[in-house]
Design an enzyme around this catalytic site. Structure first.
Site: not given
Ligand code: NAD
Length: 365
Positions: A78, A174, A176, A178
């Site tokens: 990572k 969250g 985002g 996902v």
């Molecule tokens: P992203 O950055 O697009 O979205 C994260 C969202 O969470 C953002 O909108 C942020 O404002 C919000 N957030 C963060 N902390 C918060 C809190 N305490 N309360 C409320 N909202 C909060 O990230 P993503 O790509 O959607 O990934 C989300 C999670 O899933 C991460 O932990 C990432 O490591 C994990 N993940 C993502 C993928 C992928 O394919 N993108 C795959 C496996 C795991």
């Protein structure tokens, strides 16, 4: 730092600083015994160096476990880039990060994660081939979301004996890449959504698109719901949050949801069914790895759907042994990695074969 490395079994840790672009980055390589380390790159602000190092180390181990349980020929790694304060040239910073990756010679392959975009991967690709999720290969988030949706359905069937998500109440943290897609799938399946995000605009979008109820980020844990779905950042299942939970199931995409391993036991004691993060969120990694192996779209989708069956097996075993799901999942992953370590007799498998190096590695965080 060395204690953290030893306690997580981390192989090595790399640092880069480039004053010209403001780059301050860390790459944690947990294991390469099953193949090159693979895992996304975070680009978020950190309170300090220690927090960034801890994040990278914890996330790298999760990636090893994820690749092992998904049966992929990779170890876990990572990267975190500490978001600089003030103005900076994002393209130049990402290119400098690409050089950092390139210097590792294929031991680590990067991809998108929180805070990084397809455009960032394109900038990284100007300096290294060890990058996925470029505009040529795309964003793995919809596949991650599909796996999470599948996993929520499985957990609801197992715990609540409900064969549909219609009317099921989900508190989603969250929205985002996902989380928003998980919300869409749940809405289409008839689930009721209560959501929060640090970015209020995302909550408003979810309210408009899915009729979601928005709550303050501090109130999400206390929401009375069937499922709590953490899709923001990690370590949100801890001594403070777990006593507040009013749900039967925790199932979401965030990596490293448990602040410490003992929090898996705490959920178990409270009768809350926990879908281990690296199992339920493996959809993106499956998507990119199978794409790399030239599998058909149907085969990829079928494999992502199989996350539900994997979880079901784990849930049943956890019931039978009265053991937390987190403990059983860790045991399984560690056994797979250990078996690879024995069979390779200590030899690493760096990704320097011509086939590996001639492809765009498609990986998710
Ligand atoms: P992203 O950055 O697009 O979205 C994260 C969202 O969470 C953002 O909108 C942020 O404002 C919000 N957030 C963060 N902390 C918060 C809190 N305490 N309360 C409320 N909202 C909060 O990230 P993503 O790509 O959607 O990934 C989300 C999670 O899933 C991460 O932990 C990432 O490591 C994990 N993940 C993502 C993928 C992928 O394919 N993108 C795959 C496996 C795991």
């Amino acid at each position: 730092m060395f204690e953290q490395m030893e306690s997580t079994g981390l192989q090595d840790l790399h640092f880069a600083a480039d004053p010209d672009t403001g780059l301050r980055a860390i790459i944690a390589i947990h294991s390469t015994v099953r193949g090159p380390a693979i895992g996304g790159c975070r680009f978020i602000p950190y309170a300090g160096d220690a927090q960034a190092i801890t994040d990278a180390i914890r996330l790298a181990r999760g990636m090893s476990y994820k690749a092992a349980l998904a049966g992929l020929p990779h170890g876990g790694g990572k990267a975190v880039i500490m978001q600089p304060p003030g103005d900076y040239d994002r393209g130049a910073l990402m290119a400098a990060f690409g050089q950092f990756i390139n210097n590792l010679g294929g031991r680590y392959i990067t991809a998108m994660d929180s805070g990084t975009l397809v455009e960032d991967m394109d900038a990284i690709a100007t300096r290294t081939q060890w990058v996925s999720c470029t505009s040529r290969t795309g964003n793995p988030s919809p596949s991650t979301a599909l796996g999470v949706f599948e996993g929520i359905g499985c957990a609801v069937r197992h715990k609540l004996e409900h064969h549909s998500l219609c009317g099921i109440k989900v508190a989603l943290q969250g929205l985002g890449h996902v989380g928003f897609e998980v919300a869409r799938l749940l809405h289409e399946a008839g689930a009721q959504l209560i959501v929060c995000d640090l970015n209020n605009r995302r909550c408003i979008a979810a309210r408009q698109a899915f009729g979601a109820q928005c709550v303050d980020v501090n109130d999400i844990y206390q929401v009375q719901a069937d499922v709590f779905s953490p899709c923001g950042l990690g370590a949100i299942l801890n001594d403070d949050s777990i006593p507040q939970l009013r749900c039967s199931i925790v199932a979401g995409s965030a990596n490293n949801q448990l602040a410490e391993e003992r929090h898996g036991e705490m959920l178990h004691q409270r009768g809350i069914l926990y879908a281990p993060d690296y199992l339920i969120n493996a959809g993106g990694l499956i998507f990119v790895a199978l794409n790399h192996a030239r599998a058909s779209a149907e085969a990829i989708t079928a494999k992502i759907h199989s996350i539900g069956a994997e979880l079901e097996g784990l849930f049943r075993q956890a019931d039978a042994l009265n053991t937390p799901t987190s403990v059983l999942a860790n045991r399984r992953a560690e056994a797979i990695i250990e078996a690879a370590r024995h069979s390779s007799e200590g030899d690493e498998k760096p990704a320097e074969s011509t086939e590996e190096s001639s492809n765009d590695h498609r990986v998710s965080g």
